[in-house]
Design a protein around this motif. Structure first.
Motif, PDB file in Angstrom:
ATOM      1  N   MET A  19       0.830  -1.208   0.000  1.00  0.00           N
ATOM      2  CA  MET A  19       0.000   0.000   0.000  1.00  0.00           C
ATOM      3  C   MET A  19       0.863   1.255   0.000  1.00  0.00           C
ATOM      4  O   MET A  19       1.716   1.421   0.864  1.00  0.00           O
ATOM      5  N   PRO A  20       0.674   2.148  -0.980  1.00  0.00           N
ATOM      6  CA  PRO A  20       1.435   3.401  -0.957  1.00  0.00           C
ATOM      7  C   PRO A  20       1.024   4.275   0.219  1.00  0.00           C
ATOM      8  O   PRO A  20      -0.118   4.234   0.670  1.00  0.00           O
ATOM      9  N   TRP A  23      -2.335   6.296   0.099  1.00  0.00           N
ATOM     10  CA  TRP A  23      -3.622   5.696   0.454  1.00  0.00           C
ATOM     11  C   TRP A  23      -3.705   5.444   1.946  1.00  0.00           C
ATOM     12  O   TRP A  23      -4.784   5.501   2.540  1.00  0.00           O
ATOM     13  N   ARG A  26      -4.769   8.946   3.258  1.00  0.00           N
ATOM     14  CA  ARG A  26      -6.114   9.380   2.905  1.00  0.00           C
ATOM     15  C   ARG A  26      -7.192   8.438   3.440  1.00  0.00           C
ATOM     16  O   ARG A  26      -8.238   8.891   3.905  1.00  0.00           O
ATOM     17  N   GLU A  27      -6.921   7.142   3.354  1.00  0.00           N
ATOM     18  CA  GLU A  27      -7.986   6.180   3.637  1.00  0.00           C
ATOM     19  C   GLU A  27      -7.907   5.587   5.039  1.00  0.00           C
ATOM     20  O   GLU A  27      -8.932   5.373   5.674  1.00  0.00           O
ATOM     21  N   LYS A  32      -7.174  13.887   4.403  1.00  0.00           N
ATOM     22  CA  LYS A  32      -7.510  14.075   2.995  1.00  0.00           C
ATOM     23  C   LYS A  32      -6.730  15.197   2.332  1.00  0.00           C
ATOM     24  O   LYS A  32      -6.889  15.456   1.148  1.00  0.00           O
ATOM     25  N   GLY A  33      -5.908  15.898   3.071  1.00  0.00           N
ATOM     26  CA  GLY A  33      -5.196  17.038   2.501  1.00  0.00           C
ATOM     27  C   GLY A  33      -4.192  16.659   1.426  1.00  0.00           C
ATOM     28  O   GLY A  33      -3.945  17.425   0.500  1.00  0.00           O
ATOM     29  N   LYS A  35      -3.143  14.787  -1.836  1.00  0.00           N
ATOM     30  CA  LYS A  35      -4.031  14.465  -2.944  1.00  0.00           C
ATOM     31  C   LYS A  35      -3.468  13.424  -3.901  1.00  0.00           C
ATOM     32  O   LYS A  35      -2.263  13.308  -4.064  1.00  0.00           O
TER      33      LYS A  35
ATOM     34  N   GLY B 240      -5.648  22.082   3.558  1.00  0.00           N
ATOM     35  CA  GLY B 240      -5.977  20.722   3.154  1.00  0.00           C
ATOM     36  C   GLY B 240      -7.319  20.219   3.656  1.00  0.00           C
ATOM     37  O   GLY B 240      -7.483  19.020   3.894  1.00  0.00           O
ATOM     38  N   GLN B 241      -8.298  21.101   3.782  1.00  0.00           N
ATOM     39  CA  GLN B 241      -9.640  20.643   4.198  1.00  0.00           C
ATOM     40  C   GLN B 241     -10.243  19.761   3.102  1.00  0.00           C
ATOM     41  O   GLN B 241      -9.970  19.962   1.925  1.00  0.00           O
ATOM     42  N   PRO B 242     -11.059  18.800   3.473  1.00  0.00           N
ATOM     43  CA  PRO B 242     -11.612  17.852   2.497  1.00  0.00           C
ATOM     44  C   PRO B 242     -12.782  18.426   1.711  1.00  0.00           C
ATOM     45  O   PRO B 242     -13.930  18.010   1.877  1.00  0.00           O
ATOM     46  N   ASP B 247     -12.679  13.722  -1.876  1.00  0.00           N
ATOM     47  CA  ASP B 247     -12.503  13.657  -0.421  1.00  0.00           C
ATOM     48  C   ASP B 247     -13.772  13.223   0.303  1.00  0.00           C
ATOM     49  O   ASP B 247     -13.768  13.028   1.510  1.00  0.00           O
ATOM     50  N   TRP B 317      -7.814   0.934  -1.716  1.00  0.00           N
ATOM     51  CA  TRP B 317      -6.585   0.262  -2.142  1.00  0.00           C
ATOM     52  C   TRP B 317      -6.878  -1.160  -2.630  1.00  0.00           C
ATOM     53  O   TRP B 317      -6.359  -1.616  -3.648  1.00  0.00           O
TER      54      TRP B 317
END
Lengths: 148, 766
Positions: A19-20, A23, A26-27, A32-33, A35, B240-242, B247, B317
């Protein structure tokens, strides 16, 4: 089991070693900042700092990060006080769509740490992030402003 | 956009409050709330109740909210893709109501639609009895300010009017003695002032005024419009707000990543999903049959689905990993398609003449005038297909459980979301809860229905919330491209070197209009024809790309005018001004954005850019200047570009731009769009083009599609905005068309080499 810090807080990961980092952030971490832009390290939208160096997180498996210190855009400000690069970005009204901007800012912070008063040529060579809206001239202005 | 509005002289109905449909002011939690409820627009009461029952507030349509602490929230009605409407449209309301902009917070408005019937006045996206309920909630065609300007001013004026009357009643003074300023009402005679918040309870008790009878501010009284305001979302972006579509999340969602046919209009022939299904977290693998012609049209009623295989998983993923393990054979009728095939077909259409003629415009007698010309010059210009490459890969979140019907997507046309739900599930589009998220770029691509339909289709099938994410490779393979084109122009000059005949021919494989507007009727004898061979079997998908049609017609037209000027031994600025002739209006037959083109306004931006750039003053050796101008969707733009060529590589040194977009709303936003459009055009002209081989796109990521980076951006850019009181027109697109010929004209000035094929790429290598 991989142990590292993200914006100062300790994380552990024993999921898929492929997994990078992008991800994971973010996940798994809900940050989420950072991108996703291309997945092959070309555009820089995923730029974070690992041990102070700007890196493209879409290209880095989490499994290689044991013992490292990761900083994302969410870790730049101190509470309500923005980083001087973020302040410069607002003063120059840089963003259009804004999608690439966190990556640009992370790249700019790293550039200024290495080269505190970069010339236009050094900015041109040091920032290779893509901005599809092409806010480049304002990015340059913001970096000069942050450099003081 | 390629719509042909039924009535462009009068704006769509949403642009002005209808006589009996008054702004509703109410009290909510101590705050004054100004809304336009769905119920007012002929919406059947049952539908309003149904919408309320589905959890969707039928009164959503928030324009203004004044809180007890006098802070104001203003709704931004149109989708934001970086063109700045999240800031500029609320400025319009804020100025008219004299709000304190520093105390204003902006929130995106969700979609509201209404039922329309035969005879109702409707917007250009009305379809199947459904239209926007109040503001025009689409972003495309440089239309958001143009369509919403009067409506938003009336909203602001109606709020201000109610507050003034409330103050008059409170102080028992004539309303004519009162003024407003930065969120307060003032009575100078008695030196009294009250913040708006203190007038809210009185304001909501007063009767409505007819919003069409309210006076709007004269332009010289504007306090916000015409100023420079930074983006209201700036802080959210830099922290960096979603805020982007990609997002967004809703509880319980599954992730979907699709393998789509890379072959044009292809479908699955065989599938081996064993390895994919074995990836932990994979829930299902679903084959989807193509149901879409492949052309993106704004009013597309088709369900837009690519031939594809969807992996559904509990994590993104896992879905990506499993998708990459699918073994799929694809089948397509278009494996013959290639770059050279397209080129041959376009030439064939041009040679075929009448049998391939698609459209035509003319004036005077071009054949006669050309035959009588002292000199005839011709040239051919060609451009490859172009990708959109929005920075944010496409995505959507959809929950099609019948009591939800909820979609969140970064999309240019919020009504498209509701329509797609209706097409796929059979639900009433008026019951759909569609929320637009900020787009990481749009450029016309995010008006497409395909990624919306994919999320809706899977959610409907599985009866679970689905978050769909495209990868960058998907984006390049399945774009709706800007069509390749070939343009041929012949010009006839008289003995004095004046342009007397203009014969323009164009061939393209996809839609793209606005080819004949300029110089068009400015030349006494002109003809403009578009050719497409009816039996050409090609499958590439096309759609709107920033200034469709204009983005390549300006390259040909403004390059050719430069070529004519040089042939006549004339200065290109002088030569073009002579073509414009006296200030006059010529018909704009495409009629989008304006029904006429003003030669006076076009000449003014050309002169302004030239003056500010020092056109005509000597340049240093090796430096070339090029000039060009264009009219797009009601606005006028001109650029002067200064370059030098350094070992075959173009170095853009300076761009000087002039823009006439009528009444300027946000000068900061205008400057950003003119700069951004200029750099987009430069990026495109320098290196960009899509190649096709074996019925699929060759370029799949930024390593082979090299979008400009900071080292190609000029150090000096300036934008000069014409002061105007004419109705505002958009700036998102107009800057791009003329920058390309300004650049290539500059290359000619510097090197003597004429660029007629894009991209420039290696053409200047010795």
């Amino acid at each position: 089991m991989v142990k590292f810090t993200v914006n100062g807080s300790t994380r552990q990961f024993d999921g898929d070693p492929d997994m990078p980092l992008l991800w994971y952030l973010r996940e798994e971490a809900g940050l989420k900042g950072t991108k996703y832009g291309c997945g092959i390290g070309q555009c820089g939208a995923c730029t974070v700092h690992v041990d102070g160096d700007a890196v493209r997180s879409c290209d880095i498996p989490v499994s290689t990060l044991d013992g490292t210190r990761v900083t994302t855009i969410e870790g730049l400000a101190q509470g309500e006080t923005l980083h001087k690069v973020q302040e410069a970005w607002l003063a120059e009204d840089v963003a259009q769509c804004g999608y690439c901007q966190t990556g640009q800012i992370m790249a700019a912070v790293a550039l200024l740490a290495a080269t505190p008063k970069p010339t236009d040529a050094e900015i041109n060579a040091g920032i290779t992030n893509i901005c599809r809206c092409a806010t480049y001239n304002r990015i340059r202005n913001a970096i000069h402003r942050a450099a003081g | 956009m390629n719509s042909a509005p039924t009535d462009v002289a009068a704006p769509p109905v949403a642009t002005a409050l209808a006589r009996r449909q008054f702004l509703k002011l109410s009290l909510s939690g101590g705050a004054l709330v100004a809304t336009l409820p769905m119920a007012w627009f002929g919406q059947a009461p049952a539908a309003v109740r149904a919408a309320a029952a589905s959890g969707f507030d039928p009164n959503i349509g928030l324009f203004v909210r004044i809180d007890p602490d006098n802070r104001v929230t203003i709704g931004a009605p149109t989708p934001e893709m970086g063109q700045g409407v999240f800031t500029s449209l609320p400025m319009i309301i804020a100025d008219e109501m004299d709000a304190d902009w520093a105390q204003v917070t902006v929130k995106a408005m969700p979609l509201t639609l209404r039922a329309v019937k035969e005879g109702d006045k409707v917007s250009d996206v009305a379809d199947k009895g459904v239209d926007f309920a109040h503001a025009y909630q689409g972003a495309g065609g440089s239309s958001t300010v143009r369509f919403n300007f009067t409506l938003l001013r009336q909203v602001g004026a109606a709020v201000r009017d109610r507050l003034l009357r409330a103050a008059a009643a409170t102080w028992r003074v004539p309303v004519t003695e009162l003024t407003t300023d930065k969120g307060h009402v003032l009575h100078a005679a008695s030196n009294r002032r009250l913040p708006y918040a203190k007038l809210v309870e009185m304001a909501i008790r007063l009767p409505d005024a007819d919003p069409n009878a309210l006076a709007l501010k004269p332009n010289d009284k504007f306090t916000l419009l015409g100023t420079y305001q930074p983006s209201k979302e700036g802080r959210d972006i830099v922290t960096g707000q979603p805020v982007f579509g990609i997002d967004q999340e809703i509880p319980g969602m599954l992730h979907a990543v699709l393998a789509r046919s890379p072959l044009f209009r292809g479908d699955v022939k065989s599938l081996d999903d064993k390895a994919a299904r074995a990836v932990p977290g994979v829930v299902d693998v679903i084959t989807i049959k193509r149901s879409w012609s492949g052309q993106q049209r704004p009013l597309d009623s088709d369900v837009s689905l690519h031939g594809s295989v969807a992996v559904v998983a509990t994590s993104l993923w896992a879905a990506i990993k499993a998708r990459n393990l699918l073994k799929i054979e694809w089948v397509s009728d278009f494996t013959h398609e290639s770059t050279s095939f397209q080129e041959k077909e376009m030439h064939r259409a041009l040679e075929a003449g009448a049998t391939a003629l698609a459209e035509r415009r003319s004036g005077g007698d071009v054949d006669q005038a050309m035959a009588a010309a002292a000199r005839r010059i011709s040239a051919e210009y060609s451009v490859l297909p172009l990708a959109h490459a929005c920075m944010e890969p496409h995505n959507a979140v959809a929950d099609m459980r019948p009591d939800r019907l909820h979609v969140i997507a970064s999309h240019q046309f919020l009504d498209r979301i509701a329509r797609s739900v209706a097409e796929i599930t059979g639900a009433d589009p008026l019951k759909v809860r569609a929320e637009g998220a900020r787009m990481g770029g749009g450029f016309g691509r995010k008006a497409g229905a395909d990624f919306i339909c994919e999320a809706i289709h899977l959610s409907h099938l599985l009866q679970k919330p689905i978050k769909l994410t495209w990868t960058r490779d998907d984006d390049f393979a399945c774009d709706t491209f800007n069509t390749a084109s070939i343009q041929r122009i012949e010009g006839g000059l008289d003995a004095a070197g004046r342009l007397i005949a203009w014969d323009y021919k164009r061939s393209a494989l996809g839609f793209g209009f606005q080819f004949g507007g300029t110089p068009g009727h400015m030349v006494p004898n002109f003809r403009a024809r578009s050719f497409r061979h009816p039996d050409t079997k090609h499958g590439m998908s096309y759609g709107a790309w920033r200034a469709p049609g204009h983005n390549v017609s300006s390259f040909a037209v403004q390059s050719f005018i430069d070529e004519l000027a040089h042939a006549a031994g004339a200065d290109p600025l002088r030569f073009q001004l002579d073509i414009f002739g006296p200030d006059r209006e010529i018909p704009n037959e495409e009629a989008y954005g304006a029904t006429v083109i003003s030669t006076g306004r076009l000449a003014a931006v050309l002169r302004l850019a030239a003056e500010k750039a020092g056109w005509g003053t000597p340049t240093c050796p090796g430096i070339g200047r090029g000039i060009a101008c264009h009219f797009t969707f009601g606005s006028y733009c001109a650029h002067v570009v200064e370059i030098r060529v350094d070992k075959g590589r173009v170095r853009v040194l300076r761009v000087t731009s002039a823009i006439d977009c009528g009444t300027p709303v946000n000068r900061a936003g205008i400057a950003k769009q003119i700069e951004g459009g200029a750099l987009d055009g430069i990026s495109t002209a320098l290196r960009l083009g899509i190649h096709i081989e074996g019925g699929q796109v060759v370029e799949r990521n930024f390593d082979t599609y090299p979008i400009m980076r900071i080292d190609d951006a000029p150090l000096h850019m300036e934008t000069h905005i014409i002061d105007s009181t004419l109705p505002p027109t958009g700036t998102g697109e107009v800057s791009l068309p003329p920058i390309i010929p300004a650049l290539t004209n500059a290359i000619f000035a510097a090197t003597g080499k004429r660029i007629r094929q894009l991209p420039i790429a290696d053409q200047l290598m010795a």
